[in-house]
Motif scaffolding. Sequence first.
Motif, mmCIF file in Angstrom:
data_model
loop_
_atom_site.group_PDB
_atom_site.id
_atom_site.type_symbol
_atom_site.label_atom_id
_atom_site.label_comp_id
_atom_site.label_asym_id
_atom_site.label_seq_id
_atom_site.Cartn_x
_atom_site.Cartn_y
_atom_site.Cartn_z
ATOM 1 N N LEU A 113 54.707 55.579 36.386
ATOM 2 C CA LEU A 113 54.356 54.665 37.474
ATOM 3 C C LEU A 113 54.566 55.305 38.835
ATOM 4 C CD1 LEU A 113 53.683 51.660 38.124
ATOM 5 C CD2 LEU A 113 56.104 51.202 37.992
ATOM 6 N N PHE A 121 50.295 43.520 45.435
ATOM 7 C CA PHE A 121 49.795 44.633 46.233
ATOM 8 C C PHE A 121 48.710 44.151 47.198
ATOM 9 C CE2 PHE A 121 47.465 48.681 46.772
ATOM 10 C CZ PHE A 121 48.535 49.481 47.121
ATOM 11 N N VAL A 136 60.727 34.711 38.918
ATOM 12 C CA VAL A 136 60.349 33.395 38.400
ATOM 13 C C VAL A 136 59.284 33.559 37.322
ATOM 14 C CG1 VAL A 136 59.224 31.206 38.967
ATOM 15 C CG2 VAL A 136 60.968 32.146 40.491
ATOM 16 N N TRP A 137 58.310 34.409 37.595
ATOM 17 C CA TRP A 137 57.236 34.655 36.630
ATOM 18 C C TRP A 137 57.821 35.166 35.313
ATOM 19 C CZ3 TRP A 137 55.171 39.331 34.470
ATOM 20 C CH2 TRP A 137 53.938 39.168 33.812
ATOM 21 N N GLN A 174 45.755 45.089 47.830
ATOM 22 C CA GLN A 174 44.430 44.868 47.246
ATOM 23 C C GLN A 174 44.535 44.155 45.905
ATOM 24 O OE1 GLN A 174 44.830 48.268 48.665
ATOM 25 N NE2 GLN A 174 43.983 47.259 50.467
ATOM 26 N N GLY A 175 45.688 43.484 45.682
ATOM 27 C CA GLY A 175 45.936 42.890 44.372
ATOM 28 C C GLY A 175 45.366 41.503 44.194
ATOM 29 N N SER A 176 45.675 40.919 43.020
ATOM 30 C CA SER A 176 45.087 39.633 42.647
ATOM 31 C C SER A 176 45.466 38.507 43.599
ATOM 32 C CB SER A 176 45.533 39.250 41.242
ATOM 33 O OG SER A 176 45.414 40.328 40.376
ATOM 34 N N PHE A 202 43.679 47.720 41.725
ATOM 35 C CA PHE A 202 44.492 46.506 41.628
ATOM 36 C C PHE A 202 43.677 45.217 41.687
ATOM 37 C CE2 PHE A 202 48.494 48.876 43.087
ATOM 38 C CZ PHE A 202 48.825 49.106 41.760
ATOM 39 N N ALA A 210 43.384 38.511 46.596
ATOM 40 C CA ALA A 210 42.009 38.196 46.239
ATOM 41 C C ALA A 210 41.839 36.675 46.128
ATOM 42 C CB ALA A 210 41.639 38.868 44.923
ATOM 43 N N PHE A 259 50.152 32.150 35.498
ATOM 44 C CA PHE A 259 50.970 33.066 34.704
ATOM 45 C C PHE A 259 50.105 34.111 34.000
ATOM 46 C CE2 PHE A 259 55.531 32.258 34.212
ATOM 47 C CZ PHE A 259 55.671 31.198 35.089
ATOM 48 N N TRP A 315 44.930 40.957 34.279
ATOM 49 C CA TRP A 315 44.624 42.166 35.051
ATOM 50 C C TRP A 315 44.948 43.409 34.239
ATOM 51 C CZ3 TRP A 315 47.973 46.056 36.535
ATOM 52 C CH2 TRP A 315 47.378 47.069 37.299
ATOM 53 N N TYR A 346 55.754 46.359 36.994
ATOM 54 C CA TYR A 346 54.481 47.001 37.314
ATOM 55 C C TYR A 346 53.382 45.956 37.544
ATOM 56 C CZ TYR A 346 50.081 49.369 36.025
ATOM 57 O OH TYR A 346 48.798 49.826 35.972
ATOM 58 N N LEU A 347 53.324 44.964 36.656
ATOM 59 C CA LEU A 347 52.305 43.922 36.792
ATOM 60 C C LEU A 347 52.498 43.122 38.067
ATOM 61 C CD1 LEU A 347 51.782 42.561 33.188
ATOM 62 C CD2 LEU A 347 50.595 44.334 34.441
ATOM 63 N N MET A 348 53.754 42.848 38.403
ATOM 64 C CA MET A 348 54.026 42.081 39.610
ATOM 65 C C MET A 348 53.728 42.904 40.863
ATOM 66 S SD MET A 348 54.974 38.949 39.213
ATOM 67 C CE MET A 348 53.572 38.838 38.155
ATOM 68 N N TYR A 349 53.967 44.206 40.771
ATOM 69 C CA TYR A 349 53.623 45.104 41.870
ATOM 70 C C TYR A 349 52.116 45.044 42.112
ATOM 71 C CZ TYR A 349 52.916 49.551 44.315
ATOM 72 O OH TYR A 349 52.550 50.511 45.217
ATOM 73 N N ALA A 350 51.364 45.126 41.018
ATOM 74 C CA ALA A 350 49.906 45.072 41.131
ATOM 75 C C ALA A 350 49.452 43.719 41.682
ATOM 76 C CB ALA A 350 49.268 45.317 39.759
ATOM 77 N N PHE A 351 50.137 42.661 41.261
ATOM 78 C CA PHE A 351 49.754 41.309 41.668
ATOM 79 C C PHE A 351 49.960 41.109 43.166
ATOM 80 C CE2 PHE A 351 50.660 36.684 41.996
ATOM 81 C CZ PHE A 351 49.457 36.211 41.504
ATOM 82 N N VAL A 385 51.539 31.606 27.191
ATOM 83 C CA VAL A 385 51.391 32.440 28.383
ATOM 84 C C VAL A 385 52.736 32.668 29.074
ATOM 85 C CG1 VAL A 385 50.280 32.624 30.616
ATOM 86 C CG2 VAL A 385 49.045 31.613 28.720
#
Lengths: 278, 307
Positions: B262, A119, A152-153, A121-123, B73, A126, B55, B61, A112-117, A98
Amino acid sequence: MPLLPAVLLLVLFLAGPIAYCVYYAFTDMQLTGSAVTHFVGLANFTKALHDPQFINSVVLTVVFVVGSAVIGQNTFGLALAVLMAKASKPVRQITTGVVVAAWVLPEVVAGYLMYAFFFQQGSLNAILGGLGLPRQNWLYTMPILAVCLANVWRGTAFSMMVYSAALDEVPQELVEAAMVDGAGPWQRLWRVTLPVIRRTITTNLMLITLQTLAVFGLIYTMTHGGPGNRTETLPIFMYQQAFQNSLIGYGTAIALVLLLVGAVFSAVYLRLLKLEDD
Amino acid sequence: MALTDSTRRLSLRQPRSKPKPGRSPAATGGLSGLRRHLASRLAVNGVLLLVSLAFLLPLLWMLLASLNAHADFTLSVPSPPTFHNFGAVLNTTTTFQPMLNGLLLCGGGTLICVVCSILAAYPLSRYRSRLRRPFLYTVLFSTGLPITAVMIPVYSMFVQVNLIDSMLGTTLFLGASALPFGIWLMKNFMDGVPLVLEEAARIDGAGWFQVLWRVVLPLMRSGVTVVTIFTFIGMWGNFFVPFILLLSPEKLPASVSVFNFLSAHDQTQYGQLSAFSILYSIPVVVLYLVLARRFGGGFALGGALKG
């Protein structure tokens, strides 16, 4: 001479631009129009020193490099490597898989993934909501923390792999001897393991500092340097001055600063490695 | 458990978490040691699984969003899952052209880098000369320089020689920027090839090129593979270089087109964006798996960390 093609390419595409960089940094070159370029001496540098935006981006760069590389990736990578040495095999494989997946992904996809994370309304929100913790608009309230965590991720895998390899080479007799003498796990880590891998720690710190110093795509994808200029590290500031404000001369002066900082770290790295004598 | 009465024997700290029966008692050195070992191993595994989960979330997602016709999102399982997003992006403008461009740019850049690295590594690994050490130092020094910082002067230079928006120019620059690391890695791999066979070939009258081509290269095939894959992965993900040097939409590689995608699209298209991100990431993930499977985990990093 088989060295020729490589030397030619390096001179043309790396040494050339660096020389140009030194030259442009002392001019008022602009992107628009064919206006004559003047030699302006140190004007770009004095301008930078009096430019609160430049100072801001220097501070942000330091925060970003220290926070996400020196503290984040380095410490976290070391911790993961130490823990993985003690974990059972399937867990070790899952973790490696992972963490490395985040590292292998292209920069923009990671951004992009970190932006979504992060955001609103992101993860992340949540999860925080699910745990009964306060949610917030991370990219607005603490954008620099968000980009640091993103780095870091994305980058921890490198330190983790480097340290895993180094830990494998720590002589088992030393650890066992310390155990017999009654040293607890923390003492063994502090007094035995860390001193043995000291050299790896310094080289790793050098390398991730250099990598993080140059990060552009990740931050640019996540925040464009904003909101305002709160994630505007030196590479982003340089890009905006040169291409959005059309000040090539000024942008290049900033690039030269970045290059010099990189060169200092690179020189230290070189000294640490010390090529074999022959 | 029957182990409890023996726990007093050792003076070392007791584990904080409750010991649970483990399936494979692998530890040695006393029953309490075994118990502590199991407890700490359980704790370690727990922490690592939590970290893995953290991670994993962003990746999960992306995967779920790509299968969701109404992705946003929030992390949610699509019902029903659909390949509609993949279908929507699998066309020439969105996917095939950027991927092909990426392949041309990165493939060309990798080829240039690998060929020049081999040629440069050979004398550096085999001959002792006064130039050797300064050259190696310069190469190693340049691996550390932030390429990001050179992009503005490169842009100005390219404008002057009319190489802006040229695939060839960008390919050459990509190849050159990967060279320092390529040479360094290649030289380290070449050092591992024994000299004996080479000497035999030399006695038979072979020139340096023949020795390199017929003797050295076949013996370091895995090293060349590592350098090739590594270089390619680095270029495939590179965003800043093509972003600066290329302008025409039809020349952009996937790294830049995904970025434009994007910033230009509205919120309804996260599913498509995720699908495209996955397609764009597949080549590097596959190459990395090949690398990890054939050459082990920390493999190539050793070259960067050892003198």
